[in-house]
Design an enzyme around this catalytic site. Structure first.
Site, PDB file in Angstrom:
ATOM      1  N   GLU A 329       0.845  -1.201   0.000  1.00  0.00           N
ATOM      2  CA  GLU A 329       0.000   0.000   0.000  1.00  0.00           C
ATOM      3  C   GLU A 329       0.877   1.246   0.000  1.00  0.00           C
ATOM      4  O   GLU A 329       1.712   1.418   0.902  1.00  0.00           O
ATOM      5  CB  GLU A 329      -0.900   0.042   1.232  1.00  0.00           C
ATOM      6  CG  GLU A 329      -2.087  -0.888   1.188  1.00  0.00           C
ATOM      7  CD  GLU A 329      -3.056  -0.667   2.356  1.00  0.00           C
ATOM      8  OE1 GLU A 329      -4.156  -1.237   2.312  1.00  0.00           O
ATOM      9  OE2 GLU A 329      -2.719   0.073   3.301  1.00  0.00           O
ATOM     10  N   CYS A 330       0.704   2.098  -0.979  1.00  0.00           N
ATOM     11  CA  CYS A 330       1.329   3.419  -1.056  1.00  0.00           C
ATOM     12  C   CYS A 330       2.850   3.344  -0.916  1.00  0.00           C
ATOM     13  O   CYS A 330       3.548   3.112  -1.889  1.00  0.00           O
ATOM     14  CB  CYS A 330       0.701   4.359  -0.036  1.00  0.00           C
ATOM     15  SG  CYS A 330       0.984   6.105  -0.419  1.00  0.00           S
ATOM     16  N   GLY A 331       3.396   3.497   0.294  1.00  0.00           N
ATOM     17  CA  GLY A 331       4.832   3.376   0.461  1.00  0.00           C
ATOM     18  C   GLY A 331       5.333   2.022   0.005  1.00  0.00           C
ATOM     19  O   GLY A 331       6.422   1.901  -0.583  1.00  0.00           O
ATOM     20  N   ALA A 430      -0.895  -0.992  -4.481  1.00  0.00           N
ATOM     21  CA  ALA A 430      -1.773   0.108  -4.864  1.00  0.00           C
ATOM     22  C   ALA A 430      -1.492   1.340  -4.024  1.00  0.00           C
ATOM     23  O   ALA A 430      -0.937   1.264  -2.930  1.00  0.00           O
ATOM     24  CB  ALA A 430      -3.235  -0.306  -4.679  1.00  0.00           C
TER      25      ALA A 430
END
Length: 455
Positions: A329-331, A430
Site C-alpha cells: 500500500e502506497c509506500g 496500490a
C-alpha cells in the site's frame, strides 16, 4: 459499564487539537486512568502520538471506511479494559466528505458514540471574535452536545481576559482552558504532516511529553472529566478467531509504519501469524513465511538505505518469483517500483525492488481523496473496495503491458482511474489504503497466503 468518553474537535484544521488531545490523554493517564485513544478519519500519524503518551494502541474511526456499525463496534472492542476514551477529531468539527452534509466528519462520529465535544479554537488573530466563532458552532447542529471550549494561542493575560469575557457573555459554555502560546515544543512536520512518533529520537519524544505537560497544566482536567459522556452503546458482535493457517511477514520500521491496528487484528483473527521485519535494516525475510505485506510510510526519506540493502530487495524479488503473495500500500507500492526520485529535489533515482515496471517520482502536488473501486485481480478477487489515498508522489514510465486490479469510481489511483498493479498472479500493490473493518478483505488476504502455504 459504559466507558466515559469525549471528543476533542477543532474549529478548523491547524488549531492545535492534536497538541490538546495528547495533553488531555497524558493528564488522564497521569491520574492513573487507562486511556483508550482514537482518531477520526484516515490518519496513521496522529495515532502514533496517542499511543506514545497513553501506552494503548490508538484506533481510527471512519464511517466511510468502516460503516457506522463498524465505527461503534471498533470503539466498543478497543475500550475493553479502559477507564476513559478520548477521541481526536479530524479537520474542522463539521468537515466531512462534502459540503452537503457532515458524513464522516468528527461531528458524525461524536453523534454515533454519544460523546460530548470539546471545541478547540485558535485565538492567535482574534479576541472578542472568538466568541462569534464558538457561538456559530453551538447553534450549527443542535443534535450535537458541545460541552466546553479550549482556547489556544493566547498572547497573554490581557488577551485571555478579552476572550474569556466575550465567551462568558455570548456563549456560556465552560471554558476549560486558555493556552498561552510559546514555551511548548513545536511538533516536527514534513510533507504529509507530523513526523510519525516511531521515527522520533528519544530526546524528541521527551520534548513531546514536555509539551503535553505544559498544555495540560492550562486545562481544567477535573471539570473536563465531569463532562464525559457515559450513555450505553449497542453491544459489539463477539470477535471470533480461527486457528493459525499462514505466517505473514509485515514490514515495520522507520520507512513502513502506516497500518491500521484494526487491520492487523483482523488478519490475526482470520488465521494469520504476523511476524515483523525491516526492509531498511534486515538482510533477509523472516523464516517460514507464506506472504509479505508492505504498508505505507516514507520510503522516500530513507531511499538511500533501502537501495543499499540489496540483500532484502533480492529476498523480496525471490519470494515474488516463487509466487508468494505480496501486498503493498502506497509506500509499499513505491518500494516495489524500479526507483524513487525527487525527494527534496534530489535528481538521482534510488533503485528499489523493481517488481513493478515503473518509477516513483516525488512531486509538490498532494493527492488526498477517499477512494472507491471494483477489484478484479490477485489477493482480493472480485470485490467492491472503499479506501483512501494520501501522497506526494506519482508513478511514471509505466510499462504498456502493466495489469491493474482496481477500476476506480472515486479517487485518482495510479493513473486514468486505475490502481492496484498486479505482480504476477499473486501480488498486488496500490496507492489505495484499505480498512479491513468487516474482516472480509483480511480473510481473502490470508486465504491467498494459506493457499501458497499448501503448495
Amino acid at each position: 459499564m459504559p466507558v466515559p468518553r469525549l471528543v476533542i474537535a477543532g474549529a478548523t484544521s491547524g488549531v492545535g487539537k492534536t497538541t490538546v488531545a495528547i495533553a488531555v490523554m497524558h493528564a488522564l493517564k497521569g491520574r492513573g486512568l487507562k486511556v483508550q485513544p482514537f482518531k477520526v478519519g484516515p490518519d496513521f500519524i496522529d495515532p502514533s502520538y496517542h499511543t506514545l503518551v497513553t501506552g494503548r494502541q490508538s484506533r481510527n474511526l471512519d464511517p466511510w471506511l468502516m460503516g457506522e456499525r463498524g465505527v461503534v463496534e471498533s470503539f466498543q472492542n478497543a475500550c475493553k479494559g479502559a477507564d476513559i476514551a478520548v477521541v481526536e477529531g479530524v479537520m474542522g468539527l463539521f468537515d466531512g466528505m462534502s459540503g452537503k452534509d457532515d458524513f464522516a466528519s468528527t461531528a458524525h462520529v461524536a453523534r454515533l458514540l454519544g460523546a460530548p465535544v470539546i471545541l478547540v479554537v485558535d485565538a492567535a488573530k482574534a479576541a472578542r471574535s472568538v466568541a462569534a466563532v464558538a457561538l456559530g458552532f453551538v447553534h450549527f447542529d443542535r443534535r450535537l452536545k458541545l460541552a466546553g471550549i479550549i482556547v489556544n494561542n493566547v498572547a497573554g493575560d490581557r488577551h485571555a481576559g478579552y476572550v474569556a469575557d466575550a465567551l462568558a457573555e455570548k456563549v456560556r459554555l465552560p471554558v476549560l482552558g486558555i493556552i498561552r502560546r510559546g514555551q511548548r515544543a513545536a511538533m516536527e512536520e514534513r510533507h504529509l504532516g507530523l513526523v510519525p512518533a516511531q521515527e522520533l529520537a528519544q530526546k524528541r519524544r521527551k520534548e513531546i511529553i514536555g509539551a503535553a505537560k505544559y498544555v495540560q497544566d492550562q486545562i481544567d482536567i477535573d471539570r473536563l472529566l465531569g463532562l464525559c459522556g457515559k450513555n450505553p452503546l449497542a453491544k459489539a458482535t463477539p470477535q471470533k478467531q480461527i486457528p493459525k493457517r499462514a505466517r505473514i511477514a509485515v514490514a515495520l520500521d522507520e520507512s513502513f509504519n502506516f497500518y491500521y491496528a484494526d487491520n492487523l487484528d483482523a488478519l490475526r483473527r482470520s488465521g494469520a501469524e504476523l511476524v515483523f521485519f525491516s526492509p531498511v535494516g534486515d538482510k533477509k525475510l523472516p523464516a517460514g513465511i507464506d506472504g509479505i505485506i508492505l504498508g505505507g510510510g516514507f520510503p522516500e526519506v530513507l531511499a538511500d538505505r533501502l537501495e543499499k540493502n540489496r540483500e532484502m530487495i533480492k529476498a523480496v524479488a525471490k519470494a515474488a518469483g516463487e509466487g508468494m503473495p505480496i501486498y503493498g500500500e502506497c509506500g509499499g507500492l513505491m518500494y516495489l517500483t524500479r526507483s524513487i526520485s525527487g525527494y527534496k529535489g534530489e535528481k538521482r533515482a534510488r533503485k528499489m525492488a523493481g517488481l513493478i515496471d515503473a518509477d516513483t517520482v516525488m512531486t509538490s502536488r498532494l493527492t488526498l481523496n477517499y477512494t472507491e473501486a471494483q477489484s478484479d485481480g490477485p489477493i482480493f478477487g472480485s470485490a467492491r473496495l472503499r479506501g483512501h489515498e494520501f501522497h506526494y508522489s506519482a508513478i511514471e514510465n509505466i510499462a504498456g503491458d502493466s495489469r491493474f486490479a482496481y477500476s476506480l469510481t472515486r479517487g485518482k489511483g495510479v493513473a486514468d482511474g486505475r490502481d492496484g498493479f498486479c505482480i504476477g498472479d499473486s501480488g498486488l500493490a496500490a496507492y489505495m489504503h484499505l480498512h479491513f473493518a468487516s474482516g472480509r478483505l483480511a480473510q481473502r488476504l490470508v486465504d491467498s497466503c494459506a493457499g501458497y502455504a499448501r503448495r
